[in-house]
Scaffold this motif. Structure first.
Motif, mmCIF file in Angstrom:
data_model
loop_
_atom_site.group_PDB
_atom_site.id
_atom_site.type_symbol
_atom_site.label_atom_id
_atom_site.label_comp_id
_atom_site.label_asym_id
_atom_site.label_seq_id
_atom_site.Cartn_x
_atom_site.Cartn_y
_atom_site.Cartn_z
ATOM 1 N N ARG A 11 0.642 -0.964 -0.111
ATOM 2 C CA ARG A 11 0.041 0.055 0.145
ATOM 3 C C ARG A 11 1.023 1.038 -0.146
ATOM 4 N NH1 ARG A 11 -5.377 -1.055 3.132
ATOM 5 N NH2 ARG A 11 -5.793 -3.008 2.691
ATOM 6 N N ALA A 15 0.975 4.185 -2.892
ATOM 7 C CA ALA A 15 0.658 5.584 -2.520
ATOM 8 C C ALA A 15 1.938 6.417 -3.129
ATOM 9 C CB ALA A 15 0.756 5.598 -1.153
ATOM 10 N N GLU A 63 -8.849 6.962 -9.170
ATOM 11 C CA GLU A 63 -8.012 6.564 -7.974
ATOM 12 C C GLU A 63 -9.204 7.212 -6.684
ATOM 13 O OE1 GLU A 63 -5.830 4.672 -6.890
ATOM 14 O OE2 GLU A 63 -5.160 4.065 -9.032
ATOM 15 N N GLY A 64 -10.096 8.085 -7.154
ATOM 16 C CA GLY A 64 -10.944 8.344 -5.948
ATOM 17 C C GLY A 64 -10.267 9.552 -5.077
ATOM 18 N N ILE A 65 -9.340 10.126 -5.821
ATOM 19 C CA ILE A 65 -8.487 11.519 -5.091
ATOM 20 C C ILE A 65 -9.401 12.711 -5.360
ATOM 21 C CG2 ILE A 65 -6.593 12.843 -5.006
ATOM 22 C CD1 ILE A 65 -5.144 10.054 -5.573
ATOM 23 N N GLN A 67 -12.809 14.652 -7.639
ATOM 24 C CA GLN A 67 -14.125 14.231 -8.224
ATOM 25 C C GLN A 67 -14.554 15.465 -9.239
ATOM 26 O OE1 GLN A 67 -16.986 14.380 -5.201
ATOM 27 N NE2 GLN A 67 -17.509 16.592 -5.369
ATOM 28 N N THR A 83 -11.918 14.852 -3.180
ATOM 29 C CA THR A 83 -12.688 13.901 -2.196
ATOM 30 C C THR A 83 -12.227 13.854 -0.740
ATOM 31 O OG1 THR A 83 -11.234 11.799 -2.931
ATOM 32 C CG2 THR A 83 -13.216 12.503 -4.230
ATOM 33 N N ALA A 84 -12.723 13.268 0.181
ATOM 34 C CA ALA A 84 -12.234 13.106 1.538
ATOM 35 C C ALA A 84 -10.846 12.413 1.291
ATOM 36 C CB ALA A 84 -13.281 12.418 2.081
ATOM 37 N N LYS A 85 -10.497 11.465 0.428
ATOM 38 C CA LYS A 85 -9.568 10.746 0.113
ATOM 39 C C LYS A 85 -8.398 11.547 -0.160
ATOM 40 C CE LYS A 85 -7.700 6.739 -2.398
ATOM 41 N NZ LYS A 85 -7.946 5.555 -3.487
ATOM 42 N N GLY A 86 -8.875 12.678 -1.162
ATOM 43 C CA GLY A 86 -7.858 13.472 -1.645
ATOM 44 C C GLY A 86 -7.487 14.777 -0.721
ATOM 45 N N ALA A 88 -7.488 14.258 2.631
ATOM 46 C CA ALA A 88 -6.544 13.483 3.426
ATOM 47 C C ALA A 88 -5.130 13.902 3.313
ATOM 48 C CB ALA A 88 -6.943 12.190 3.768
ATOM 49 N N LEU A 89 -4.858 14.187 2.112
ATOM 50 C CA LEU A 89 -3.426 14.295 1.671
ATOM 51 C C LEU A 89 -2.971 15.867 1.936
ATOM 52 C CD1 LEU A 89 -3.493 12.847 -1.955
ATOM 53 C CD2 LEU A 89 -2.023 12.016 0.170
#
Length: 110
Positions: A11, A15, A63-65, A67, A83-86, A88-89
């Motif tokens: 993982r 990343a 990748e869902g980073i 939208q 997104t929430a995933k993005g 978080a970076l």
């Protein structure tokens, strides 16, 4: 731990591979402040071609980073946001920014 016992986490490796693609981290950094249109992103990142930006945005969406939101205005308006995933970076990239302010000189090579 001995070197022979070291195993790279798949993982983590994925990343780093994703974020090390040219422009990806910078696109995320531009979108931290909020949604932007294609042309706005392109103008924030000099030397980035429209084709490469389009390719990176598609990869990041897959990748869902980010939208992609299409507004049915005339003409059609498209915005890109994290997104929430993005999002978080954001702390990671802000830490890299702090590190670079302290340790990286403009024009230096590593």
């Amino acid at each position: 731990m001995q070197l022979k016992d070291f195993v790279m986490c798949p993982r983590f490796e994925k990343a780093v591979d994703l974020l090390s693609k040219r422009w990806v981290a910078l696109i995320v950094f531009v979108l931290i402040s909020g949604p932007r249109r294609f042309g706005e992103i392109e103008s924030c990142l000099s030397n980035l071609s429209g084709k490469v930006l389009s390719d990176r945005l598609k990869e990041m969406e897959n990748e869902g980073i980010i939208q992609r939101t299409v507004y049915p205005d005339i003409p059609v308006r498209i915005e890109y946001s994290l997104t929430a995933k993005g999002a978080a970076l954001a702390p990671i990239l802000k830490e890299i920014g702090s590190w670079s302010t302290e340790w990286i000189e403009i024009g230096s090579t590593m």
